[in-house]
Design a protein around this motif. Structure first.
Motif, PDB file in Angstrom:
ATOM      1  N   VAL A 562       0.843  -1.190   0.000  1.00  0.00           N
ATOM      2  CA  VAL A 562       0.000   0.000   0.000  1.00  0.00           C
ATOM      3  C   VAL A 562       0.880   1.243   0.000  1.00  0.00           C
ATOM      4  O   VAL A 562       1.788   1.373   0.818  1.00  0.00           O
ATOM      5  CB  VAL A 562      -0.918   0.023   1.242  1.00  0.00           C
ATOM      6  N   LEU A 563       0.569   2.115  -0.910  1.00  0.00           N
ATOM      7  CA  LEU A 563       1.269   3.387  -0.930  1.00  0.00           C
ATOM      8  C   LEU A 563       0.701   4.267   0.158  1.00  0.00           C
ATOM      9  O   LEU A 563      -0.500   4.239   0.420  1.00  0.00           O
ATOM     10  CB  LEU A 563       1.064   4.062  -2.281  1.00  0.00           C
ATOM     11  N   LYS A 564       1.579   5.003   0.800  1.00  0.00           N
ATOM     12  CA  LYS A 564       1.078   5.850   1.858  1.00  0.00           C
ATOM     13  C   LYS A 564       1.076   7.297   1.395  1.00  0.00           C
ATOM     14  O   LYS A 564       2.018   7.756   0.763  1.00  0.00           O
ATOM     15  CB  LYS A 564       1.964   5.718   3.098  1.00  0.00           C
ATOM     16  N   ASN A 565       0.022   7.932   1.776  1.00  0.00           N
ATOM     17  CA  ASN A 565      -0.032   9.360   1.519  1.00  0.00           C
ATOM     18  C   ASN A 565       0.930  10.028   2.488  1.00  0.00           C
ATOM     19  O   ASN A 565       1.321   9.452   3.502  1.00  0.00           O
ATOM     20  CB  ASN A 565      -1.463   9.830   1.761  1.00  0.00           C
ATOM     21  N   LEU A 566       1.289  11.240   2.175  1.00  0.00           N
ATOM     22  CA  LEU A 566       2.119  11.977   3.110  1.00  0.00           C
ATOM     23  C   LEU A 566       1.298  12.276   4.353  1.00  0.00           C
ATOM     24  O   LEU A 566       0.069  12.172   4.345  1.00  0.00           O
ATOM     25  CB  LEU A 566       2.574  13.286   2.468  1.00  0.00           C
ATOM     26  N   GLN A 567       1.973  12.666   5.407  1.00  0.00           N
ATOM     27  CA  GLN A 567       1.232  13.057   6.597  1.00  0.00           C
ATOM     28  C   GLN A 567       0.335  14.237   6.233  1.00  0.00           C
ATOM     29  O   GLN A 567       0.713  15.073   5.400  1.00  0.00           O
ATOM     30  CB  GLN A 567       2.203  13.460   7.691  1.00  0.00           C
ATOM     31  N   PRO A 568      -0.818  14.301   6.854  1.00  0.00           N
ATOM     32  CA  PRO A 568      -1.804  15.296   6.389  1.00  0.00           C
ATOM     33  C   PRO A 568      -1.242  16.701   6.257  1.00  0.00           C
ATOM     34  O   PRO A 568      -1.505  17.380   5.273  1.00  0.00           O
ATOM     35  CB  PRO A 568      -2.877  15.242   7.464  1.00  0.00           C
ATOM     36  N   HIS A 569      -0.436  17.107   7.226  1.00  0.00           N
ATOM     37  CA  HIS A 569       0.007  18.491   7.141  1.00  0.00           C
ATOM     38  C   HIS A 569       1.091  18.678   6.092  1.00  0.00           C
ATOM     39  O   HIS A 569       1.484  19.802   5.804  1.00  0.00           O
ATOM     40  CB  HIS A 569       0.477  18.986   8.511  1.00  0.00           C
ATOM     41  N   SER A 603      -4.961   2.369 -11.155  1.00  0.00           N
ATOM     42  CA  SER A 603      -3.829   2.231 -10.252  1.00  0.00           C
ATOM     43  C   SER A 603      -3.265   3.590  -9.854  1.00  0.00           C
ATOM     44  O   SER A 603      -2.385   3.664  -9.031  1.00  0.00           O
ATOM     45  CB  SER A 603      -2.748   1.407 -10.927  1.00  0.00           C
ATOM     46  N   LYS A 604      -3.790   4.618 -10.448  1.00  0.00           N
ATOM     47  CA  LYS A 604      -3.272   5.933 -10.100  1.00  0.00           C
ATOM     48  C   LYS A 604      -3.852   6.358  -8.754  1.00  0.00           C
ATOM     49  O   LYS A 604      -5.055   6.368  -8.556  1.00  0.00           O
ATOM     50  CB  LYS A 604      -3.677   6.930 -11.185  1.00  0.00           C
ATOM     51  N   VAL A 605      -2.964   6.659  -7.863  1.00  0.00           N
ATOM     52  CA  VAL A 605      -3.442   7.052  -6.545  1.00  0.00           C
ATOM     53  C   VAL A 605      -3.887   8.502  -6.607  1.00  0.00           C
ATOM     54  O   VAL A 605      -3.396   9.278  -7.415  1.00  0.00           O
ATOM     55  CB  VAL A 605      -2.348   6.873  -5.482  1.00  0.00           C
ATOM     56  N   ASP A 606      -4.827   8.828  -5.755  1.00  0.00           N
ATOM     57  CA  ASP A 606      -5.427  10.153  -5.863  1.00  0.00           C
ATOM     58  C   ASP A 606      -4.765  11.166  -4.948  1.00  0.00           C
ATOM     59  O   ASP A 606      -5.347  12.164  -4.605  1.00  0.00           O
ATOM     60  CB  ASP A 606      -6.927  10.085  -5.599  1.00  0.00           C
ATOM     61  N   TYR A 607      -3.577  10.868  -4.522  1.00  0.00           N
ATOM     62  CA  TYR A 607      -2.878  11.877  -3.766  1.00  0.00           C
ATOM     63  C   TYR A 607      -1.513  12.135  -4.399  1.00  0.00           C
ATOM     64  O   TYR A 607      -1.151  11.482  -5.365  1.00  0.00           O
ATOM     65  CB  TYR A 607      -2.729  11.487  -2.300  1.00  0.00           C
ATOM     66  N   LEU A 608      -0.826  13.061  -3.819  1.00  0.00           N
ATOM     67  CA  LEU A 608       0.405  13.522  -4.452  1.00  0.00           C
ATOM     68  C   LEU A 608       1.582  13.281  -3.528  1.00  0.00           C
ATOM     69  O   LEU A 608       1.450  13.277  -2.312  1.00  0.00           O
ATOM     70  CB  LEU A 608       0.304  15.025  -4.737  1.00  0.00           C
ATOM     71  N   GLU A 616       6.463   6.952   1.488  1.00  0.00           N
ATOM     72  CA  GLU A 616       6.527   5.611   2.035  1.00  0.00           C
ATOM     73  C   GLU A 616       5.527   4.674   1.396  1.00  0.00           C
ATOM     74  O   GLU A 616       4.479   5.064   0.920  1.00  0.00           O
ATOM     75  CB  GLU A 616       6.251   5.648   3.536  1.00  0.00           C
ATOM     76  N   VAL A 617       5.904   3.397   1.433  1.00  0.00           N
ATOM     77  CA  VAL A 617       5.012   2.327   1.015  1.00  0.00           C
ATOM     78  C   VAL A 617       5.035   1.310   2.145  1.00  0.00           C
ATOM     79  O   VAL A 617       6.107   0.931   2.611  1.00  0.00           O
ATOM     80  CB  VAL A 617       5.513   1.675  -0.286  1.00  0.00           C
ATOM     81  N   THR A 618       3.890   0.915   2.590  1.00  0.00           N
ATOM     82  CA  THR A 618       3.876  -0.102   3.634  1.00  0.00           C
ATOM     83  C   THR A 618       3.531  -1.434   3.013  1.00  0.00           C
ATOM     84  O   THR A 618       2.685  -1.535   2.148  1.00  0.00           O
ATOM     85  CB  THR A 618       2.841   0.204   4.726  1.00  0.00           C
ATOM     86  N   MET A 619       4.223  -2.437   3.495  1.00  0.00           N
ATOM     87  CA  MET A 619       4.004  -3.780   2.982  1.00  0.00           C
ATOM     88  C   MET A 619       3.828  -4.716   4.153  1.00  0.00           C
ATOM     89  O   MET A 619       4.313  -4.459   5.250  1.00  0.00           O
ATOM     90  CB  MET A 619       5.226  -4.260   2.196  1.00  0.00           C
ATOM     91  N   GLN A 620       3.169  -5.792   3.871  1.00  0.00           N
ATOM     92  CA  GLN A 620       3.084  -6.845   4.878  1.00  0.00           C
ATOM     93  C   GLN A 620       3.718  -8.072   4.275  1.00  0.00           C
ATOM     94  O   GLN A 620       3.341  -8.521   3.196  1.00  0.00           O
ATOM     95  CB  GLN A 620       1.638  -7.102   5.244  1.00  0.00           C
ATOM     96  N   TYR A 702       1.579   1.156  -9.467  1.00  0.00           N
ATOM     97  CA  TYR A 702       0.936   2.342  -8.934  1.00  0.00           C
ATOM     98  C   TYR A 702       1.573   3.569  -9.581  1.00  0.00           C
ATOM     99  O   TYR A 702       2.777   3.591  -9.804  1.00  0.00           O
ATOM    100  CB  TYR A 702       1.138   2.422  -7.419  1.00  0.00           C
ATOM    101  N   THR A 703       0.769   4.503  -9.860  1.00  0.00           N
ATOM    102  CA  THR A 703       1.278   5.738 -10.435  1.00  0.00           C
ATOM    103  C   THR A 703       1.014   6.868  -9.449  1.00  0.00           C
ATOM    104  O   THR A 703      -0.098   6.999  -8.943  1.00  0.00           O
ATOM    105  CB  THR A 703       0.575   6.043 -11.760  1.00  0.00           C
ATOM    106  N   VAL A 704       2.030   7.604  -9.171  1.00  0.00           N
ATOM    107  CA  VAL A 704       1.892   8.727  -8.249  1.00  0.00           C
ATOM    108  C   VAL A 704       2.393   9.971  -8.945  1.00  0.00           C
ATOM    109  O   VAL A 704       3.399   9.943  -9.651  1.00  0.00           O
ATOM    110  CB  VAL A 704       2.733   8.508  -6.969  1.00  0.00           C
TER     111      VAL A 704
END
Lengths: 1190, 136
Positions: A562-569, A603-608, A616-620, A702-704
C-alpha cells in the motif's frame, strides 16, 4: 538424479557387435550408393573438410548417367562421414549397407606428410576392402600440379599408393565437382556391371546369401535340399532387386522384390521375406514420395531446435515442395508400386518378421524408423506413433546408441507433432548422458538436452509466461524437470544457472510444492547461491539461449502493498485559482486543447507526493518457510522520475504472520512516478518483485504524481496544548485557553521553516463551526505583520500574534423571561408611567461603590416580577432554577488556524501545504443580562436602560457600566443597573425606514444601544477583565418609542419662556400659566391627522395618575387641537393657559397622537402606517409645583 | 484393476490424477502426460472425419510391457485416462468402457457442484470414492 533413471537404462550392455544402428536411414537410402567422406591427417582444417563435403554432397547426391543401352538413369548417392565396418557385413542382406566409395581429404606441406596421407588412405581402403569399388583422395599441397591426378613437382607418391589422387594447390579445388561426378559414374558402372552379372547368373547355381548372424544357423543343414535351393533363389532375387534399386532401375527392382516375396514366402524365410517387403516399400516410397529424400546438406537435430509442432511442418512442406505424384500417375506412367496404405502394412509385416530374430533387432529398429518417416509423410501420425512405439521394446545397447535412439525418436515425434513424447524421449536421452553406466558423464550435453525438453512439458523459463493465469502443463513433471536442470547446471559448473533454475522453481511452482519441497528448495538455493549470487539479469548460454531472470516473489510472500499518503500536514494542496472562463457551459465533453482523452488508470493514486520529501510504502510480508528469513536491501522499484530508494533490511521469523515493513524513498524530480514493485535480497538471490508477478495484488503498478519541492514548517504556540483535540487532517499542534465572556487574550504562533526551500507565501485563515461574524470577533490577527516577515528562509522563524476574544451572548434570550416579550406593552407602559417617580431618584442616589445584598436585588426583582403580573412564587422559582443550572454553561469554541504556505518550485506549480493549529477556547460565562427595560431619563435626549445583570463567575466582580459608574458584585450575584443611553437619533432610523419593518427598526435600535453601552467587568483577585456588550436585546414597540428620538421636536414655553427639562417650575395659586407647545416635524415626510393635546394630572407616586382635575385646574383654550398635516420640517404652535385652583404638584401630559388612518385605508405610506396610532409624549412630563403664595 | 486414473482439462493440464502406488506417481504422470499427444491426435482425426462423433471412448492409446493406457474424451474436451496393468488380460474392452462411463458420471457430478469453478483442480470426496472404486 542418477537414481532417477528408469528401468530401461539399467539393462546390461550386451555382447552385440554385429551392427551399429543407423537411425537416420530412410527408405530412400535403399537406392543409394554409399560413399564415405573421410579427412585424413591432422593438417586439414575441419572447416575446409566441411566445405568440401558440402560441395560433394551438393553435386553428387543425385546424378544422371547414361547406361550401356543409352538410357538415362537417375542415381542417388549417400555420403557418410563415418561408417562402422561391421555394418558392411550386412551388405549381402541389404546392398545399400555396403560402402562402395571412399573419398579422403588431406593436406600436406612436405613429402613426409604426403606419404603419411597416402598411407592413411590405404589403411581405410584396406578397412573397407570387402565392399569398396573405388576410392579417391583429395590432397591439398603447397603448390598445384600441372596434371590433377599427379603430384606436383618435387613430390612423389609412395610406390604402393594405387589410388587416383586429386592434387590441388589450395583448398578452392576448382573442378572438384566434375571429378567427383566422374568418380561416381565409375562407381555406377561397376555396380551396374555387377547387377548385369547377377542377372546373367543362373539362379540354380547361386550361392546362399546370408545375414551375418545366420552363419552358424546353416551349419549342418542340407544346402542342397529343395527348400534350401528355393531359399537361395529367393534371396538371390531379392539381392538382385537391391542392386537394381541402387542402379536406378526401380521397375526391375520392384518386380524382383515381388518375385522374391513369392519365393521366400514359400520357404518361410522370414528375415529375407521382411527384407523383400522392405525393398518393395522402398521402391514405392521412392516413387511416391520423391520429396522424402534428404535434402543436402543434412542438418542433424535441426528440427529439434524449432519448437513448431509437426502439424505446421506438414503444411509448410506442402507449400514449398513440389506435390508428390499420386499413386495413379505413378502406376499408369511407369509400373506397379504399392499403394500408400500398403506401404505401412508391408512395413508392419516386415517388422513382424524381423522381430522373430533376436539378432535382427537393429534391422527391425531401423525399419521402424523408416516406416514412421513414411507414415509422417503420409500424414498418419497415429500410425507413425505406433511404429515408434515399437522402439521402446528396448534392445540392450550402449549408452551412446541409446542417446542416439532417443534423440532420433524425439526428432520424429516432434515431426509428428507429439511434443510431449518428444520431450519425454529427449529427457531420457539427456539422462543417459549422465547415467551410472556412462563412463564419462557429460553434464553439459545433459543440460542442453534437458533445456530442449522444456517446450514439450509446457515449461517456459520466462516467469512471465508461467503466471498462474496462463500456466499450463503438469506441475509435478515440471518440478522434476526443473530440479534436474538445476542439478545438471550445478554439475556442469554453472552455479549461476543453478541458482536461476531454483529461483524460477520457487517463483513459478511455489503453489505446487509441498511444504517440505519448499524448504528443501529454499535451503538448496541458499547453498547454491553462495557460489554465485542470483541477480535479476538474463543469462546467456554458450548456445545463445537466453535464460530470462527469475525472482523470488513468493519468499517472502507479500500480503499487502500500500502506498502511503504523506502526513496530512505535508500533503500538497492545490492553491485555488480564479477559474478560467470556459464559456457558458459548466461541463463539456470536448476536451479543449488536447485531443488525448484522459484515461485515468485505476492504479493511479489520488494523492500527491512531493519532490524531496520522504514517501513511504507499507508492505506486509509473510515468511512461509520454517526458518528465519533475512531479507536485506529491500528497495522500491520505480519508473519515471528519479527516485532515491532507502534500502531496508528485515528478519522475518520462521512461519511468521504478516510483518509490516515500510519502504521509503525520496523522489528527486517532479513528474509521474510509477511504482512497479520492490527488490529484495533474500536466500542469496537478488529479486525484482514486480507487482504484476506477485499473486493477489490489486494493481500491477501504482502511479503517483510527484509535485515540485515545497517548504516544510513547524508551528508552535505560546499557549499550552490541549489534552486532546479532535483528530483531524493537518493539525500539527494545538492551543487551549479559558476565557471569561468578553475577555481577550493573545497567542503567539511561531512558524519555523524546517524544510530546504524558503517559504514564500503564507496565508492564514480560521476554520470553525462559528458563523463568520462571530469568528471574526473571536479570532483576529495581523496579516501585514506576517507578510513583512516573508520570505522565510530555511531554519528561520516568523511569529504572528493571534488575538482571541471570548465573544458571547451576554443577553439571555428572552424565552425564559418570555413574559416581557409576549406582553411587552403592559409592564413597559406601567414602568414608563410609574418608573420615573421612583427609579430616577434611586438611581441618582449615590449608589456607587455600594455593595448590594442579594436580598435587596431579589426583592427588587420580585417586585419587578410582580409588576409584570406573575406571582412571586414564579419569580422565586425562576431564581432558584437559575442558581441550580447556570444558563450558559462553559462552552468550548474550537477553531483551526489554517496556515497555508508554499514556496519554491511547488509554489510555481500551484501547490501549497496546510498546517493547522487546533485552538480550543473555553468560554466561561462572566456577566449575564437576564432582563432589561427602558425608562425615560432626565434629559429628553437620553433614556435609561435598566438591566438585570448577573455575575456568573464565582469571583467578586467589579462592573463598570457607565462613565464613572461601577458596581461590585459577589460571585453569582444579580443586580439591576441603570445605564443612561442617548436616544437613537432619527438619521439612524431613517436608514431603516426604507424597508419599513418594525423588526428592522428594533434591530437598529438594539444596535444603537449595544454600540453605546459597554459593560466593563473585572474579576477582583484575578487578572481577568473583559467587556460585555448588549447585542441581542429585544425591544418592544413601547420601548422603541423611548429609545428612539421622537420624530416630533417639542418646544415648550411656559409663560413665554422656553422650558428646559431640568427646570423646576413653580407658580402660585391662581396664576395663569401660559403653556405654549410647538411641534416641529423632524421627519422627512409630512405627518397627517395629528392631535395635539395638553392634559394635566397629578401623580400619586403609587402608580395612580389622577386625571380628573376639573375642580383643581381650569384650562383656557382648547386642550386639544387637530393638525391635519404637518409638513416635513414644518412647525405647528399651539398655546393655552392654565390656572391652578389648588396647590399641589401637577404634571403636564403633552402628547401628540396620530389618528388611525381608518378614514383613508388606501394610505400606503409606510411611514404613515408605522406612525399611525402612535402617541408621542413629551418626556419627561413637565412638573409644576403650585404653592400658596402666602 | 486400474493403477492410475487421471482427468485432464481442456487445456491439457491435470485436473485430477490418482495412482495406486503414490511413491511411483511421477512415472504415471509421465505416462499420462505423453499419452495426451495421442489423445489429441485421435481427437483431431475425429473432428476431421465425422463431426458428430458420438464415440467418446478413444480406445487404447498405447501399451507397454507393463501397462495399457486407455483414453476417453468428453464432448467438452475433458480427457480421462486410465492406466491398466498389461498383465491383467481378463479385462475386456467393454469393461474399460464401463469404467470410463462411471468416471464420466462422477465427473459430471463434480461439475454440477455450484461451488466448483470449471477448470479448477477436482477436490471432491465423492469423486475420490468413485475413483477408488475404479481402481480397486
Amino acid at each position: 538424479m542418477r537414481s532417477a533413471l528408469s528401468v530401461i537404462l539399467s539393462s546390461p550392455v550386451p555382447d552385440n557387435k554385429m551392427s551399429h544402428p543407423d537411425y537416420e536411414q530412410t527408405a530412400h537410402d535403399h537406392a543409394t550408393i554409399l560413399v564415405l567422406l573421410k579427412p585424413v591427417g591432422t593438417q586439414i582444417k575441419p572447416k575446409t573438410v566441411d566445405r568440401l563435403c558440402e560441395r560433394i554432397i551438393k553435386c553428387g547426391s543425385r546424378f544422371t548417367v547414361t547406361d550401356s543401352t543409352n538410357n538415362q538413369r537417375e542415381i542417388l548417392a549417400r555420403y557418410v562421414r563415418d561408417y562402422p565396418v561391421e555394418n558392411t557385413e550386412w551388405g549381402d542382406f541389404q546392398t545399400h549397407r555396403r560402402l562402395l566409395g571412399l573419398i579422403t581429404f588431406g593436406k600436406y606441406e612436405n613429402q613426409t606428410e604426403l606419404n603419411e596421407l597416402c598411407r592413411l588412405h590405404e589403411t581405410f581402403k584396406v578397412k573397407y576392402v570387402q565392399t569398396l569399388y573405388d576410392s579417391r583422395t583429395i590432397l591439398i599441397g603447397p603448390n598445384a600440379s600441372e596434371k590433377l591426378s599427379e603430384p606436383p613437382p618435387g613430390f612423389t607418391t609412395p610406390f604402393n599408393f594405387k589410388t587416383t589422387g586429386f592434387f590441388y594447390g589450395d583448398d578452392l579445388c576448382p573442378d572438384l565437382e566434375a571429378q567427383i561426378l566422374e568418380f561416381l559414374k565409375g562407381l555406377f558402372y561397376v555396380l551396374d556391371y555387377k547387377r548385369l552379372d547377377r542377372t546373367r547368373e543362373k539362379f540354380d547355381k547361386v550361392a546362399l546369401l546370408k545375414a551375418p548372424f545366420e552363419e552358424k544357423d546353416f551349419i549342418g543343414l542340407d544346402l542342397e535340399s529343395r527348400n534350401n535351393r528355393k531359399r537361395c533363389v529367393g534371396r538371390a532375387i531379392k539381392h538382385l532387386g537391391d542392386l537394381s534399386l541402387q542402379a536406378g532401375l526401380y521397375s526391375d527392382a520392384f518386380n524382383n522384390y515381388t518375385s522374391a516375396v513369392v519365393t521366400l514366402q514359400g520357404v518361410n524365410d522370414w528375415l529375407w521375406l521382411g527384407a523383400a517387403y522392405e525393398g518393395q516399400c522402398a521402391v514405392s516410397a521412392i516413387m511416391l514420395y520423391p520429396n522424402l529424400f534428404r535434402s543436402p546438406p543434412l542438418q542433424r537435430n535441426s528440427s529439434l531446435q524449432e519448437s513448431s509442432p509437426g502439424k505446421q511442418r506438414r503444411d509448410s512442406q506442402a507449400s514449398t515442395l513440389p506435390i508428390s505424384p499420386t499413386i495413379d500417375t505413378v502406376r499408369t506412367a511407369k509400373f506397379q508400386v504399392l499403394a500408400p496404405e500398403d506401404i505401412s502394412k508391408r512395413y508392419r509385416d516386415a517388422i513382424v518378421h524381423y522381430s522373430k530374430y533376436q539378432n535382427a533387432g537393429i534391422i527391425e529398429n531401423e525399419a521402424s524408423f523408416k516406416a514412421s518417416r513414411i507414415s509422417i509423410e503420409q500424414n498418419c501420425p497415429l500410425q507413425a506413433a505406433a511404429f515408434l512405439n515399437n522402439m521402446f521394446n528396448s534392445i540392450p545397447m550402449p549408452e551412446k546408441e541409446k542417446i542416439d535412439r532417443f534423440t532420433t525418436l524425439a526428432e520424429l515425434y516432434t515431426a509428428l507433432g507429439f511434443t510431449r513424447k518428444a520431450s519425454f524421449c529427449l529427457r531420457h536421452a539427456a539422462l543417459h548422458y549422465v547415467s551410472q553406466k556412462n563412463q564419462n558423464p557429460d553434464w553439459q550435453q545433459c543440460y542442453n538436452l534437458l533445456l530442449q525438453t522444456t517446450s514439450g512439458f509446457k515449461l517456459s523459463l520466462d516467469p512471465a509466461e508461467m503466471s498462474p493465469s496462463n500456466r499450463r502443463g503438469w506441475p509435478s513433471i515440471q518440478i522434476q524437470l526443473l530440479n534436474e536442470l538445476e542439478t545438471a547446471a550445478n554439475r556442469m559448473g554453472n552455479p549461476a544457472l543453478a541458482t536461476r533454475h531454483l529461483t524460477f522453481l520457487l517463483q513459478t511452482m511455489y503453489n505446487y510444492l509441498s511444504v517440505n519441497q519448499r524448504r528443501d528448495a529454499a535451503l538448496q538455493l541458499q547453498a547454491v547461491s553462495q557460489q554465485c549470487e542470483g541477480a535479476p539479469v538474463p543469462l546467456v548460454l554458450d548456445s545463445g539461449i537466453v535464460i530470462p531472470p527469475a525472482n523470488l516473489t513468493n519468499i517472502p510472500r507479500t500480503k499487502s502493498f500500500v502506498l502511503k499518503n504523506l502526513q496530512p500536514h505535508l500533503q500538497p494542496q492545490k492553491i485555488e485559482r480564479v477559474k478560467e472562463d470556459h464559456g457558458p457551459f459548466l461541463f463539456t465533453p470536448i476536451n479543449f486543447g488536447s485531443l488525448d482523452r484522459k484515461t485515468i488508470s485505476k492504479s493511479k493514486v489520488d494523492y500527491l507526493w512531493v519532490d524531496g520529501d520522504i514517501c513511504e510504502v507499507t508492505m506486509q510480508l509473510v515468511n512461509p518457510l520454517p526458518f528465519e528469513l533475512h531479507v536485506s536491501n529491500m528497495r522500491l522499484l520505480t519508473n519515471g522520475v528519479v527516485f532515491e530508494s532507502i534500502p531496508e533490511s528485515i528478519s522475518i521469523p520462521a512461519e511468521s504472520g504478516p510483518i509490516a515493513v515500510t519502504l521509503a524513498g525520496t523522489p528527486r524530480e517532479a513528474g509521474e512516478l510509477e511504482i512497479l514493485g520492490f527488490s529484495t535480497h533474500c536466500l542469496g538471490v537478488k529479486s525484482d518483485c514486480q507487482l504484476k508477478h506477485v499473486d493477489s495484488m490489486i494493481h500491477q503498478l501504482y502511479t503517483v504524481e510527484v509535485v515540485p519541492q515545497l517548504p516544510k514548517i513547524n508551528v508552535e504556540t505560546s499557549l499550552p496544548r490541549t489534552a486532546s483535540f479532535s483528530s483531524a487532517d493537518n493539525i500539527v499542534t494545538s492551543a487551549s485557553i479559558s476565557l471569561y465572556g468578553g475577555e481577550s487574550a493573545e497567542c503567539t504562533i511561531t512558524i519555523t521553516n524546517v524544510g530546504q526551500v524558503p517559504v514564500e507565501m503564507v496565508d492564514i485563515s480560521v476554520q470553525s463551526t462559528l458563523d463568520s461574524l462571530t469568528k471574526s470577533k473571536v479570532f483576529r490577527w495581523n496579516e501585514e505583520d506576517l507578510q513583512t516577515q516573508l520570505p522565510l528562509q530555511p531554519q528561520t522563524s516568523a511569529s504572528i500574534t493571534l488575538y482571541m476574544h471570548a465573544a458571547m451572548d451576554f443577553v439571555v434570550p428572552t424565552s425564559r423571561h418570555g413574559s416581557t416579550g409576549v406582553y411587552p406593552s403592559q409592564p413597559n407602559s406601567l414602568l414608563s408611567h410609574s418608573g420615573p417617580s421612583s427609579l430616577p431618584s434611586r438611581l441618582s442616589s449615590p449608589s456607587h461603590h455600594t455593595k448590594r445584598q442579594s436580598e435587596i436585588t431579589s426583592s427588587f426583582r420580585s417586585a419587578t416580577n410582580s409588576s409584570t403580573g406573575s406571582s412571586s412564587g414564579a419569580g422565586s422559582s425562576s431564581r432558584l432554577s437559575k442558581l441550580a443550572a447556570p444558563l450558559h454553561a462553559s462552552n468550548v469554541v474550537e477553531g483551526q488556524l489554517r496556515i497555508k504556505y508554499s514556496g519554491a518550485a511547488g509554489f510555481g506549480a500551484g501547490y501549497c501545504r496546510v498546517s493547522s493549529v487546533f485552538i480550543a477556547i473555553e468560554m466561561l460565562p462572566s456577566v449575564q443580562i437576564t432582563g432589561w427595560d427602558v425608562l425615560p431619563a432626565e434629559l429628553p435626549t437620553q433614556f435609561y436602560l435598566v438591566l438585570d445583570v448577573t455575575n456568573m463567575t464565582n469571583h467578586e466582580m467589579e462592573l463598570n457600566y457607565a462613565t464613572n459608574k461601577r458596581i461590585y458584585m459577589e460571585g453569582r450575584e444579580s443586580c439591576r443597573i441603570p445605564i443612561p443611553v442617548d436616544r437613537c437619533p432619527l438619521n439612524k432610523q431613517t436608514l431603516v425606514n426604507g424597508s419599513g419593518n418594525v423588526d428592522d427598526l428594533q434591530k437598529v435600535c438594539a444596535e444603537h444601544i449595544a454600540s453605546l453601552t459597554d459593560l466593563n467587568w473585572q474579576l477582583l483577585g484575578t487578572e481577568s477583565k473583559g467587556q460585555a456588550n448588549l447585542t441581542g436585546l429585544t425591544l418592544t414597540q413601547n420601548m422603541l418609542d423611548l429609545v428612539r428620538m421622537s420624530p416630533l421636536q417639542w418646544e415648550i414655553t411656559i409663560n413665554e419662556k422656553v422650558f428646559k427639562s431640568q427646570d423646576e417650575l413653580k407658580c402660585t395659586l391662581g396664576d395663569c400659566v401660559s403653556v405654549g407647545v410647538g411641534v416641529s416635524n423632524a421627519l422627512e415626510n409630512p405627518l397627517k391627522n395629528l392631535t395635539l393635546s395638553v392634559n394635566l394630572y397629578q401623580d400619586h407616586h403609587n402608580g395612580v395618575h389622577n386625571y380628573r382635575l376639573d375642580s383643581r385646574v381650569s384650562i383656557a383654550g382648547a386642550n386639544k387641537v387637530m393638525l391635519p398635516t404637518l409638513q416635513e420640517s414644518g412647525r405647528a404652535y399651539y398655546e393655552c393657559r392654565v390656572v391652578f385652583l389648588t396647590i399641589g404638584q401637577y404634571k403636564f401630559d403633552i402628547q401628540c397622537t396620530s389618528r388611525e388612518p381608518s378614514l383613508n385605508p388606501s394610505v400606503t405610506f409606510t411611514e404613515l402606517s408605522s406612525n399611525a396610532g402612535h402617541t408621542w409624549r413629551y418626556t419627561p412630563p413637565i412638573e409644576i409645583k403650585v404653592v400658596d403664595d402666602c | 484393476m486400474a493403477v492410475c486414473v487421471a482427468v485432464i482439462g481442456k487445456d491439457n493440464s491435470p485436473k485430477y490424477i490418482k495412482c495406486v502406488d503414490e511413491t511411483n506417481a511421477l512415472q504415471f504422470h509421465y505416462k499420462v502426460h505423453t499419452s495426451i499427444d495421442i489423445v489429441e491426435e485421435k481427437l483431431n482425426i475425429g473432428t476431421k472425419t465425422v463431426a458428430d462423433n458420438k464415440e467418446l471412448f478413444l480406445g487404447m492409446l498405447y501399451s507397454t510391457e507393463e501397462y495399457k493406457i486407455f483414453g476417453y474424451a468428453t464432448n467438452t474436451k475433458i480427457k480421462f485416462i486410465i492406466v491398466l496393468q498389461s498383465s491383467n488380460a481378463t479385462l475386456r474392452d467393454n469393461e474399460v468402457r464401463m469404467m470410463f462411463r462411471k468416471l464420466h458420471i462422477a465427473y459430471a457430478n463434480v461439475v454440477s457442484d455450484p461451488f466448483y469453478i470449471p477448470g479448477d483442480q477436482i477436490k471432491s470426496r465423492a469423486f475420490d470414492s468413485a475413483v477408488s472404486e475404479i481402481m480397486s
